[in-house]
Enzyme design. Structure first.
Site, PDB file in Angstrom:
ATOM      1  N   ASN A  74       0.819  -1.202   0.000  1.00 24.88           N
ATOM      2  CA  ASN A  74       0.000   0.000   0.000  1.00 24.88           C
ATOM      3  C   ASN A  74       0.859   1.260   0.000  1.00 24.88           C
ATOM      4  O   ASN A  74       2.086   1.200   0.027  1.00 24.88           O
ATOM      5  CB  ASN A  74      -0.960  -0.035   1.198  1.00 24.88           C
ATOM      6  CG  ASN A  74      -2.288   0.630   0.881  1.00 24.88           C
ATOM      7  OD1 ASN A  74      -2.346   1.635   0.195  1.00 24.88           O
ATOM      8  ND2 ASN A  74      -3.361   0.055   1.401  1.00 24.88           N
ATOM      9  N   HIS A 108      22.116   1.646  12.883  1.00 21.18           N
ATOM     10  CA  HIS A 108      23.403   2.242  13.237  1.00 21.18           C
ATOM     11  C   HIS A 108      23.861   1.687  14.571  1.00 21.18           C
ATOM     12  O   HIS A 108      23.068   1.125  15.332  1.00 21.18           O
ATOM     13  CB  HIS A 108      23.283   3.769  13.341  1.00 21.18           C
ATOM     14  CG  HIS A 108      22.793   4.398  12.080  1.00 21.18           C
ATOM     15  ND1 HIS A 108      23.590   4.587  10.982  1.00 21.18           N
ATOM     16  CD2 HIS A 108      21.571   4.869  11.734  1.00 21.18           C
ATOM     17  CE1 HIS A 108      22.888   5.156  10.021  1.00 21.18           C
ATOM     18  NE2 HIS A 108      21.656   5.323  10.448  1.00 21.18           N
ATOM     19  N   THR A 158       9.944  -5.973  17.149  1.00 22.28           N
ATOM     20  CA  THR A 158      11.327  -6.042  17.630  1.00 22.28           C
ATOM     21  C   THR A 158      11.805  -7.476  17.814  1.00 22.28           C
ATOM     22  O   THR A 158      12.975  -7.699  18.085  1.00 22.28           O
ATOM     23  CB  THR A 158      11.464  -5.300  18.969  1.00 22.28           C
ATOM     24  OG1 THR A 158      10.622  -5.932  19.939  1.00 22.28           O
ATOM     25  CG2 THR A 158      11.079  -3.830  18.835  1.00 22.28           C
ATOM     26  N   LYS A 159      10.882  -8.444  17.712  1.00 21.15           N
ATOM     27  CA  LYS A 159      11.203  -9.865  17.869  1.00 21.15           C
ATOM     28  C   LYS A 159      10.482 -10.663  16.799  1.00 21.15           C
ATOM     29  O   LYS A 159       9.446 -10.238  16.286  1.00 21.15           O
ATOM     30  CB  LYS A 159      10.777 -10.362  19.252  1.00 21.15           C
ATOM     31  CG  LYS A 159      11.550  -9.730  20.386  1.00 21.15           C
ATOM     32  CD  LYS A 159      11.105 -10.270  21.723  1.00 21.15           C
ATOM     33  CE  LYS A 159      11.905  -9.579  22.828  1.00 21.15           C
ATOM     34  NZ  LYS A 159      11.454  -9.913  24.149  1.00 21.15           N
TER      35      LYS A 159
END
Length: 178
Positions: A74, A108, A158-159
């Site tokens: 989308n 980073h 995050t997992k």
């Protein structure tokens, strides 16, 4: 944890490759014609049949992206990818990617002294088949989302997400099995 590959995105060849990909994205977003969509798909390592990409799409390189058949992306999808990691972004067949989704395979260093070296880190994002990623979702580097999973709008992944699972929230957490 997934192994991160280090690279310098400011090195001249990578900078030039990124600049060229950005121009293709800019032209597509200005005029999402079939010809410009073909140029976007031409950036990818592999793009299946029946893939639809709406305007507002942005990727840094695209050269290592793989998209399966019948996937819908989308509006305003942002992909931070890396040309040095094979399969850095892999999206399966029959996926639904909502508006304003961010697939961030590049990051980073956390340590301030390392950040001064201007090095980036990349780890693959793998999205299985028949996955629905809701609007505004952010998927971080090194994540795998299993087949048939659903990621609720606004989630930050995050997992890894197991197949046949519904997750939501920041950070995304399991809501239920499907």
């Amino acid at each position: 944890m997934t192994h991160l590959t280090q690279f310098n995105s400011l090195a001249k060849p990578l900078f030039e490759e990124r600049k060229a990909a950005h121009e293709i994205c800019r032209l597509f977003n200005k005029s999402p014609s079939k010809g410009n969509l073909k140029r976007i798909k031409g950036l990818f390592a592999q793009c299946g049949e029946g893939v639809i990409i709406e305007a507002g799409f942005h990727c840094d390189y695209g050269s290592q992206m793989q998209i399966g058949d019948r996937t819908f992306i989308n509006i305003n999808c942002t992909v931070l990818d890396a040309p040095i990691v094979e399969g850095v972004i892999t999206i399966g067949n029959d996926c639904l990617i909502g508006p304003n989704v961010q697939l961030l395979a590049v990051s980073h260093a956390v340590e301030p002294k390392q950040r001064l070296q201007k090095e980036n880190f990349a780890a693959p994002i793998t999205i299985g088949n028949n996955v629905w990623i809701g609007a505004g979702v952010i998927v971080l580097a090194g994540i795998t989302i299993g087949d048939n999973a659903v990621v609720g709008a606004g989630s930050v992944v995050t997992k890894n997400i197991a197949e046949n699972t519904v997750v939501a929230g920041n950070p995304a957490a399991k809501i239920r099995d499907i």
